[in-house]
Design an enzyme around this catalytic site. Structure first.
Site, PDB file in Angstrom:
ATOM      1  N   PHE A 202       0.837  -1.199   0.000  1.00  0.00           N
ATOM      2  CA  PHE A 202       0.000   0.000   0.000  1.00  0.00           C
ATOM      3  C   PHE A 202       0.869   1.245   0.000  1.00  0.00           C
ATOM      4  CE2 PHE A 202       0.793  -1.052   4.415  1.00  0.00           C
ATOM      5  CZ  PHE A 202       1.039   0.172   5.023  1.00  0.00           C
ATOM      6  N   CYS A 203       0.262   2.363  -0.420  1.00  0.00           N
ATOM      7  CA  CYS A 203       0.941   3.657  -0.438  1.00  0.00           C
ATOM      8  C   CYS A 203      -0.127   4.740  -0.294  1.00  0.00           C
ATOM      9  CB  CYS A 203       1.754   3.838  -1.717  1.00  0.00           C
ATOM     10  SG  CYS A 203       0.754   3.759  -3.229  1.00  0.00           S
ATOM     11  N   THR A 204       0.242   5.991  -0.480  1.00  0.00           N
ATOM     12  CA  THR A 204      -0.673   7.096  -0.200  1.00  0.00           C
ATOM     13  C   THR A 204      -1.898   7.090  -1.106  1.00  0.00           C
ATOM     14  OG1 THR A 204       1.221   8.430   0.484  1.00  0.00           O
ATOM     15  CG2 THR A 204      -0.847   9.588   0.062  1.00  0.00           C
ATOM     16  N   ILE A 231      -4.100   4.651   0.679  1.00  0.00           N
ATOM     17  CA  ILE A 231      -4.516   4.979   2.044  1.00  0.00           C
ATOM     18  C   ILE A 231      -5.619   6.025   2.042  1.00  0.00           C
ATOM     19  CG2 ILE A 231      -3.727   5.884   4.267  1.00  0.00           C
ATOM     20  CD1 ILE A 231      -0.856   4.998   3.321  1.00  0.00           C
TER      21      ILE A 231
END
Length: 339
Positions: A202-204, A231
């Site tokens: 996952f990332c922003t 996110i």
């Protein structure tokens, strides 16, 4: 193995108005798309002119592999830029995320030409054909609660310091370009045994995950998942009571961080390195407003600090006169990898 698919028209429509009615005057739109843009260099002048004509500010990265951006401005002006982009058949299904602010998140408008819209530095990685399996925010908790899944936060260390998912592995990378080497050396990913586990990343906002899952598949990982919309979509979609997220999420604009419901957080930004301040840093002897913080004080020479003090002085003068101050170029060490 399923790969990233093109979003449907209903998905695009939902993304366009995903956030509740505005609580502030400035609309922020974040978007990206991996798509072959052979003429990306020629796109810069008219795109920059259109944004400036609508008084929209922010940053847009253009590369042969696609577009990556966060922009902000008045509601109608931001939507005009989005419509301008979607008028191009290659960007017709461009999705974006929205947030609102009482103060303008950006001071300038920049359109930059890049080799990659998010730099990894590994040739031959194609998110358009190799990305992992999308997992919707409402299904994410079930996936990462599986004990057989290795959960990896693909963001930089200073981003992870503000918040992350329960049980996530933090590679402690300073730049996204360090992730491939970490993957090769990580025992959690089978570096010592050769046994490749199921991996969730996952990332922003999702862009780094598309590249990181494509990297994992290129390295022979068969089951790779990533959080659709990143996110930010999770914090927007999943109720706080059901959330497995701890802390706040760093964002690359003047909001600095957001929490559940994309409500702006309480973190401040170091104006020298453009990275978030942690608790207690305001009282540190290494903090000087606009000049340094405990993270960057040893990375800047005397000349840089002198220039930063002058910039801070000019900012304070402009604020006292109620004038906008665009400021000077930030030091190279401060520039984040993207929105």
């Amino acid at each position: 193995m399923q790969s990233a698919s093109t979003p449907s028209a209903p998905q695009v429509a939902a993304a366009t108005h995903a956030v509740a009615p505005p609580a502030g005057r400035f609309l922020t739109a974040a978007f990206y798309k991996f798509v072959e843009l052979a003429d990306f260099e020629q796109r810069k002048p008219p795109l920059l002119a259109f944004c400036e004509a609508h008084n929209v500010k922010g940053i847009i990265l253009l590369a042969r592999e696609g577009i990556n951006s966060t922009i902000a401005g008045a509601d109608d002006d931001v939507r005009a830029v989005l419509a301008y982009l979607r008028a191009d058949p290659l960007l017709a299904d461009l999705q974006h995320k929205e947030a609102w602010a009482d103060q303008p998140p950006f001071r300038r408008m920049k359109v930059r030409l890049k080799k990659e819209i998010v730099k990894m530095g590994v040739p031959g990685i194609s998110p358009t054909t190799m990305a992992g399996i999308y997992v919707k925010p409402e299904d994410w908790n079930a996936l990462i609660s599986d004990p057989d899944v290795v959960l990896v936060d693909t963001r930089n260390d200073y981003e992870v310091d503000l918040g992350t998912f329960a049980g996530a592995i933090d590679p402690r990378i300073k730049y996204f370009t360090e992730l491939p080497a970490w993957v090769d050396q990580s025992a959690a990913l089978g570096a010592s045994t050769g046994k490749k586990p199921k991996v969730a990343m996952f990332c922003t906002g999702g862009i780094r995950c598309e590249k990181s899952t494509a990297l994992m598949r290129a390295k022979g990982f068969d089951e790779v998942y990533h959080l659709e919309g990143g996110i930010l979509k999770y914090l927007e979609t999943v109720p706080k009571a059901d959330s497995l997220w701890n802390g706040e999420c760093f964002v690359f604009d003047e909001r600095v961080s957001v929490g559940h419901g994309l409500i702006p957080g309480n973190h401040l930004l170091c104006r020298a390195c453009r990275q978030p301040m942690l608790d207690g840093w305001l009282e540190s002897e290494k903090f000087e407003l606009g000049v340094s913080c405990p993270r960057c004080i040893d990375k800047r020479n005397a000349q840089q600090k002198l220039g930063a003090r002058e910039r801070q002085r000019q900012c304070e003068l402009a604020d006292a006169r109620q004038q906008a101050h665009v400021g000077a170029r930030m030091p190279a060490l401060a520039r984040p990898p993207g929105p």
